[in-house]
Design a protein around this motif. Structure first.
Motif, mmCIF file in Angstrom:
data_model
loop_
_atom_site.group_PDB
_atom_site.id
_atom_site.type_symbol
_atom_site.label_atom_id
_atom_site.label_comp_id
_atom_site.label_asym_id
_atom_site.label_seq_id
_atom_site.Cartn_x
_atom_site.Cartn_y
_atom_site.Cartn_z
ATOM 1 N N GLU A 111 0.860 -1.179 0.000
ATOM 2 C CA GLU A 111 0.000 0.000 0.000
ATOM 3 C C GLU A 111 0.897 1.230 0.000
ATOM 4 O O GLU A 111 1.804 1.347 0.829
ATOM 5 C CB GLU A 111 -0.913 0.040 1.224
ATOM 6 N N ILE A 112 0.641 2.121 -0.950
ATOM 7 C CA ILE A 112 1.416 3.349 -1.091
ATOM 8 C C ILE A 112 0.471 4.501 -0.784
ATOM 9 O O ILE A 112 -0.598 4.613 -1.384
ATOM 10 C CB ILE A 112 2.008 3.456 -2.507
ATOM 11 N N ARG A 113 0.897 5.362 0.165
ATOM 12 C CA ARG A 113 0.035 6.454 0.625
ATOM 13 C C ARG A 113 0.771 7.789 0.571
ATOM 14 O O ARG A 113 1.960 7.863 0.856
ATOM 15 C CB ARG A 113 -0.392 6.213 2.073
ATOM 16 N N GLN A 114 0.006 8.811 0.225
ATOM 17 C CA GLN A 114 0.487 10.189 0.278
ATOM 18 C C GLN A 114 -0.730 11.050 0.598
ATOM 19 O O GLN A 114 -1.572 11.278 -0.270
ATOM 20 C CB GLN A 114 1.117 10.599 -1.053
ATOM 21 N N GLY A 115 -0.853 11.479 1.841
ATOM 22 C CA GLY A 115 -2.047 12.206 2.248
ATOM 23 C C GLY A 115 -3.278 11.333 2.059
ATOM 24 O O GLY A 115 -3.321 10.208 2.553
ATOM 25 N N VAL A 116 -4.251 11.817 1.285
ATOM 26 C CA VAL A 116 -5.473 11.031 1.043
ATOM 27 C C VAL A 116 -5.332 10.093 -0.157
ATOM 28 O O VAL A 116 -6.202 9.261 -0.384
ATOM 29 C CB VAL A 116 -6.709 11.943 0.853
ATOM 30 N N LYS A 117 -4.249 10.231 -0.920
ATOM 31 C CA LYS A 117 -4.024 9.333 -2.051
ATOM 32 C C LYS A 117 -3.559 7.980 -1.539
ATOM 33 O O LYS A 117 -2.672 7.894 -0.694
ATOM 34 C CB LYS A 117 -2.932 9.867 -2.981
ATOM 35 N N ARG A 118 -4.132 6.911 -2.096
ATOM 36 C CA ARG A 118 -3.738 5.547 -1.750
ATOM 37 C C ARG A 118 -3.774 4.691 -3.010
ATOM 38 O O ARG A 118 -4.726 4.762 -3.775
ATOM 39 C CB ARG A 118 -4.681 4.935 -0.719
ATOM 40 N N GLN A 119 -2.741 3.899 -3.184
ATOM 41 C CA GLN A 119 -2.695 2.963 -4.302
ATOM 42 C C GLN A 119 -2.177 1.621 -3.792
ATOM 43 O O GLN A 119 -1.386 1.570 -2.854
ATOM 44 C CB GLN A 119 -1.781 3.470 -5.423
ATOM 45 N N GLN A 120 -2.631 0.565 -4.429
ATOM 46 C CA GLN A 120 -2.215 -0.795 -4.093
ATOM 47 C C GLN A 120 -1.354 -1.326 -5.220
ATOM 48 O O GLN A 120 -1.785 -1.354 -6.369
ATOM 49 C CB GLN A 120 -3.453 -1.686 -3.897
ATOM 50 N N LEU A 121 -0.125 -1.746 -4.892
ATOM 51 C CA LEU A 121 0.781 -2.339 -5.872
ATOM 52 C C LEU A 121 0.942 -3.816 -5.543
ATOM 53 O O LEU A 121 1.318 -4.166 -4.423
ATOM 54 C CB LEU A 121 2.150 -1.653 -5.830
ATOM 55 N N ASN A 122 0.631 -4.673 -6.499
ATOM 56 C CA ASN A 122 0.791 -6.120 -6.341
ATOM 57 C C ASN A 122 1.680 -6.632 -7.465
ATOM 58 O O ASN A 122 1.493 -6.273 -8.624
ATOM 59 C CB ASN A 122 -0.567 -6.829 -6.403
ATOM 60 N N PHE A 123 2.644 -7.473 -7.095
ATOM 61 C CA PHE A 123 3.486 -8.116 -8.098
ATOM 62 C C PHE A 123 4.061 -9.396 -7.522
ATOM 63 O O PHE A 123 4.080 -9.593 -6.311
ATOM 64 C CB PHE A 123 4.586 -7.183 -8.613
ATOM 65 N N SER A 124 4.503 -10.279 -8.410
ATOM 66 C CA SER A 124 5.121 -11.540 -8.006
ATOM 67 C C SER A 124 6.535 -11.598 -8.553
ATOM 68 O O SER A 124 6.819 -11.064 -9.615
ATOM 69 C CB SER A 124 4.324 -12.727 -8.544
ATOM 70 N N GLN A 125 7.383 -12.311 -7.809
ATOM 71 C CA GLN A 125 8.775 -12.437 -8.227
ATOM 72 C C GLN A 125 9.378 -13.687 -7.609
ATOM 73 O O GLN A 125 9.117 -14.007 -6.460
ATOM 74 C CB GLN A 125 9.558 -11.220 -7.758
ATOM 75 N N LYS A 126 10.180 -14.391 -8.400
ATOM 76 C CA LYS A 126 10.974 -15.506 -7.894
ATOM 77 C C LYS A 126 12.365 -14.958 -7.587
ATOM 78 O O LYS A 126 12.930 -14.221 -8.392
ATOM 79 C CB LYS A 126 11.065 -16.648 -8.907
ATOM 80 N N LEU A 127 12.897 -15.328 -6.422
ATOM 81 C CA LEU A 127 14.201 -14.842 -5.987
ATOM 82 C C LEU A 127 15.223 -15.968 -5.981
ATOM 83 O O LEU A 127 14.875 -17.119 -5.692
ATOM 84 C CB LEU A 127 14.083 -14.216 -4.597
ATOM 85 N N TYR A 128 16.451 -15.623 -6.291
ATOM 86 C CA TYR A 128 17.524 -16.613 -6.392
ATOM 87 C C TYR A 128 18.720 -16.182 -5.560
ATOM 88 O O TYR A 128 19.077 -14.995 -5.552
ATOM 89 C CB TYR A 128 17.987 -16.743 -7.855
ATOM 90 N N THR A 129 19.377 -17.153 -4.923
ATOM 91 C CA THR A 129 20.665 -16.889 -4.305
ATOM 92 C C THR A 129 21.713 -17.036 -5.399
ATOM 93 O O THR A 129 21.458 -17.616 -6.449
ATOM 94 C CB THR A 129 20.971 -17.865 -3.154
ATOM 95 N N GLU A 130 22.898 -16.524 -5.155
ATOM 96 C CA GLU A 130 23.960 -16.634 -6.162
ATOM 97 C C GLU A 130 24.605 -17.990 -6.112
ATOM 98 O O GLU A 130 24.709 -18.619 -5.127
ATOM 99 C CB GLU A 130 25.006 -15.551 -5.929
#
Length: 130
Positions: A111-130
């Motif tokens: 959830e990203i907020r700035q005063g009364v503005k609100r937006q929802q960011l959803n994403f998926s990601q696979k993570l790897y170790t080196e």
């Protein structure tokens, strides 16, 4: 820019409302030792960095916001994400660090907020170790 690591990874962008939101999750070892030291981040093959920047869609100026959220793995286990702000000249980055295991898939819900503005960011990601 402090986060030269974003050039090594597939940065993504979504337009939500009046904002262009750039987001990326990557292994902390992609940070150079100098960047890690300058931003007080530990390089560890089992730590991921979630990097969010929010720009005004019209002016492309960095926006100061508040971000909170969770990361959920495929088993439904979730981790709270605590973001801190890092300023680099005119750029503003919001950074969270979380542990992970190799080839672990996460769904991020922010959830990203700035005063009364609100937006929802959803994403998926696979993570790897080196």
């Amino acid at each position: 820019s402090l986060f030269v690591a974003t050039n090594l990874c597939a940065e993504q962008k979504k337009q939500l409302g009046d904002w262009d939101i750039h987001y990326i999750a990557f292994n902390s070892t992609f940070l150079t030792p100098e960047v890690a030291k300058a931003t007080n981040l530990n390089r560890n093959k089992n730590n991921a960095i979630i990097n969010i920047s929010v720009l005004d869609s019209n002016t492309q100026q960095a926006q100061q916001v508040h971000i909170g959220g969770i990361a959920r793995n495929l088993m439904g286990q979730q981790q709270d994400l605590v973001f801190r702000e890092i300023k680099d000249g005119d750029a503003i980055y919001y950074i969270a660090v979380m542990p992970f295991r190799n080839e672990q898939q996460f769904t991020f819900s922010l959830e990203i907020r700035q005063g009364v503005k609100r937006q929802q960011l959803n994403f998926s990601q696979k993570l790897y170790t080196e």
